[in-house]
Motif scaffolding. Structure first.
Motif, short mmCIF file in Angstrom:
data_model
loop_
_atom_site.label_atom_id
_atom_site.label_comp_id
_atom_site.label_asym_id
_atom_site.label_seq_id
_atom_site.Cartn_x
_atom_site.Cartn_y
_atom_site.Cartn_z
N TYR A 196 0.85 -1.21 0.00
CA TYR A 196 0.00 0.00 0.00
C TYR A 196 0.88 1.25 0.00
N TRP A 197 1.89 1.27 0.87
CA TRP A 197 2.75 2.45 0.97
C TRP A 197 3.55 2.64 -0.31
N ASP A 198 4.07 1.57 -0.86
CA ASP A 198 4.86 1.68 -2.08
C ASP A 198 4.03 2.22 -3.25
N HIS A 214 -3.03 12.08 8.56
CA HIS A 214 -3.55 10.82 9.10
C HIS A 214 -2.42 9.96 9.68
N PRO A 215 -1.63 10.52 10.60
CA PRO A 215 -0.49 9.75 11.11
C PRO A 215 -0.90 8.45 11.79
N GLU A 216 -2.12 8.40 12.33
CA GLU A 216 -2.57 7.18 13.00
C GLU A 216 -2.73 6.01 12.02
N TRP A 217 -2.80 6.30 10.73
CA TRP A 217 -2.92 5.23 9.75
C TRP A 217 -1.64 4.40 9.66
N VAL A 218 -0.50 5.04 9.86
CA VAL A 218 0.77 4.34 9.57
C VAL A 218 1.70 4.22 10.77
N GLY A 276 4.98 -3.23 8.67
CA GLY A 276 5.31 -3.30 7.25
C GLY A 276 5.63 -1.94 6.65
N ILE A 277 5.20 -0.86 7.32
CA ILE A 277 5.51 0.49 6.87
C ILE A 277 6.96 0.82 7.28
N VAL A 328 9.06 6.34 8.55
CA VAL A 328 7.70 6.87 8.37
C VAL A 328 6.91 6.70 9.67
N ARG A 329 7.02 5.52 10.28
CA ARG A 329 6.31 5.27 11.52
C ARG A 329 6.77 6.24 12.61
N HIS A 330 8.07 6.47 12.66
CA HIS A 330 8.61 7.39 13.67
C HIS A 330 8.06 8.80 13.47
#
Length: 554
Positions: free
Chosen positions: A188-190, A204-208, A213-214, A218-220
């Motif tokens: 999805y991210w790619d 929408h930071p709560e999405w990732v 797998g992300i 990005v998660r940080h």
């Protein structure tokens, strides 16, 4: 939409439309300026001039509406060009990867064998290509839906001046697939173009942030960006609970409000602890931030970049571990990382990199606080609360799938073909780790596992844990009180009786010539001794994380 549609999308035609719209905007702007200039002529007076000016204003208003519609569509076309270019580049890469493994992509995203000599292609590779192809199709369908919505608004005259400055008026990023696997999340991210990735992180930071797998960076960024919103949320929740308590003449005697207030205040303290942890470790990565799904905050913090590391360790802690404990866990992770890198250097493998992760992605039993499993803490080592909580299994049962997903996410997010992953489990966390390694699925990616200070892990040997023979290890200090729990077998066989290799925790001189102290009690295994060196137990973990178990002290 299918893959053929993506490949046939004509970006040149889109660019031609975008240029035409830009030219139209320039022409309208010129006309608007000239109408304004004529209307300002100081010598043009009388009734006819006033009537003309009124007509000019009407014409200008009409042109303003047209400008709003064209501006929105022109922006849409520019975004479409970038998005389609990204999708086509991703599709070309997938087709090349498929061909390299003797496969081809069908239009609907299925994987078929390509004509020619048969190439051995692992099932995991097929799954990866299939997930990536279908992610591209879903992204293309979302682009088409967004474009249709924007064009419909423009055609209906519903656009307004300045609309392009507001989010959500052009292409918008879709959410990750519901209940998606780590592989689904990565694909999805790619599939997202750069602009939509930025939109997700900022809006929408709560999405990732907690999405296995992300990429870890990005998660940080997403999780750190949530600090202010989470603080506001919990300050408001605390105020609501206090108001309810103030209105209730019995206080919290007949409700759970007093307990809820305790946890709300604790989560605000947790946020402060995490902010300080991030400040003190600017190169670290907050890979998990969950203040919503449990009574206590859950988090995970990585040192080093797990996406590029050759060797990754994940430590799962046990009873009474909270966010306040993450600082100590991170200090232990730093010592483990440094020792692992030192051992790699001594072995001439200086180019290999290491990431060590403290994972608190579940709710370990606790002996403080008002929760259902929090019982009076009578004795640090042998108290009733400590033993009763050690026997509880449902916390581990609930946490194991999350840990298994985290392992899988590290594997699929890695830029290495096959990163070396080591699972380290302490105390009750080792039981959670054992269940995670047995989690039903396509196969867990962990290469080595160490269980230390363990009350049990519901397995007899490596085959029960999805590990190769000789890749599961147990350590226990002679005076570790966890042995009292082990003797009951409530969480599986006594670990020191299992068919996993027993490693020493006693004082020893290790092959690198360092004299190391022993580990006593229940908590010293990963901690440096008074001289700053890791104990024998910590050294053993380091060489296993480095992929050199032959150097461990038996």
């Amino acid at each position: 939409m299918n893959l053929r549609d993506i490949a046939r999308w004509d970006t040149s035609a889109l660019q031609a439309v975008q240029r035409s719209l830009s030219a139209r905007l320039a022409t309208i702007g010129f006309v608007q300026d000239r109408l304004a200039d004529i209307g300002r002529l100081p010598t043009w007076q009388a009734d006819a001039a006033d009537a003309a000016r009124r007509r000019f204003r009407i014409a200008a208003d009409d042109l303003t509406g047209e400008v709003a519609a064209i501006t929105v569509v022109e922006r849409l076309i520019r975004e479409m060009v970038d998005a389609v270019t990204h999708l086509q580049a991703e599709l070309d890469g997938l087709r090349e990867a498929a061909a390299a493994h003797g496969m081809a992509l069908s239009d609907n995203g299925d994987i078929i064998d390509a004509p020619g000599p048969t190439v051995d292609a692992a099932a995991a590779r097929r799954d990866e290509l299939r997930a990536a192809a279908r992610a591209l199709i879903l992204q293309a369908e979302d682009l088409v839906a967004d474009a249709a919505a924007v064009l419909t608004r423009a055609a209906d005259g519903a656009t307004e001046p300045g609309e392009t400055d507001r989010p959500g008026t052009g292409l918008s990023a879709p959410a990750p697939p519901p209940d998606g696997s780590p592989l689904d999340n990565r694909e999805y991210w790619d599939a997202l173009p750069a602009a939509q990735r930025r939109e997700v992180i900022e809006q929408h930071p709560e999405w990732v942030g907690d999405c296995d797998g992300i990429p870890s960076a990005v998660r940080h960024e997403a999780n750190v960006g949530r600090f202010d919103d989470e603080r506001s949320r919990w300050e408001e929740e605390r105020a609501r609970i206090r108001e309810r308590l103030d209105r209730n003449r019995f206080g919290g005697a007949f409700t759970d409000d007093d307990a809820a207030l305790w946890y709300a205040e604790q989560k605000l303290r947790d946020l402060g602890d995490l902010e300080k942890l991030v400040r003190d470790h600017p190169d670290g990565r907050l890979m998990l931030l969950d203040l919503q799904s449990g009574e206590r905050t859950m988090a995970a913090f990585a040192l080093g970049d797990p996406d590029t590391a050759d060797h990754i360790s994940v430590t799962t802690p046990g009873i009474d571990t909270t966010v306040a404990s993450l600082r100590g866990m991170t200090d232990e992770a730093a010592a483990l990382k440094a020792e692992t890198e030192r051992q790699l250097d001594l072995a001439g493998r200086t180019g290999e990199t290491v990431s060590t992760i403290a994972w608190l992605g579940y709710q370990p039993p606790a002996t403080t606080g008002p929760g259902n499993y929090d019982v009076p803490f009578l004795d640090q080592n042998l108290g009733r609360g400590w033993l009763v909580d050690s026997w509880q299994s449902d916390r581990a049962t609930a946490g194991a799938p999350k840990l298994a997903s985290f392992y899988d996410g590290l594997d699929v997010a890695s830029q290495k073909p096959d990163p070396h992953i080591t699972a380290l489990g302490h105390s009750y966390g080792s039981y959670t780790q054992g269940l995670a390694l047995q989690d039903p699925g396509p196969g867990q990616p962990v290469d080595d596992a160490v269980f230390y200070g363990s009350p049990g892990f519901d397995a007899n040997d490596e085959s029960d844990l999805g590990l190769a023979p000789g890749h599961g290890f147990v350590m226990r200090a002679h005076d570790d009180p966890i042995a009292v729990v082990d003797g009951f077998g409530r969480l599986g066989p006594d670990p020191v009786q299992a068919d996993l290799e027993q490693l020493s925790v006693r004082e020893a001189t290790t092959p690198d010539g360092v004299r190391r102290e022993d580990a006593d009690g229940h908590s010293e295994y990963p901690r440096p001794s008074g001289n700053g060196e890791l104990r024998t137990s910590g050294y053993n973990m380091a060489v296993i994380v480095a992929g050199m178990p032959e150097l461990a002290i038996r």
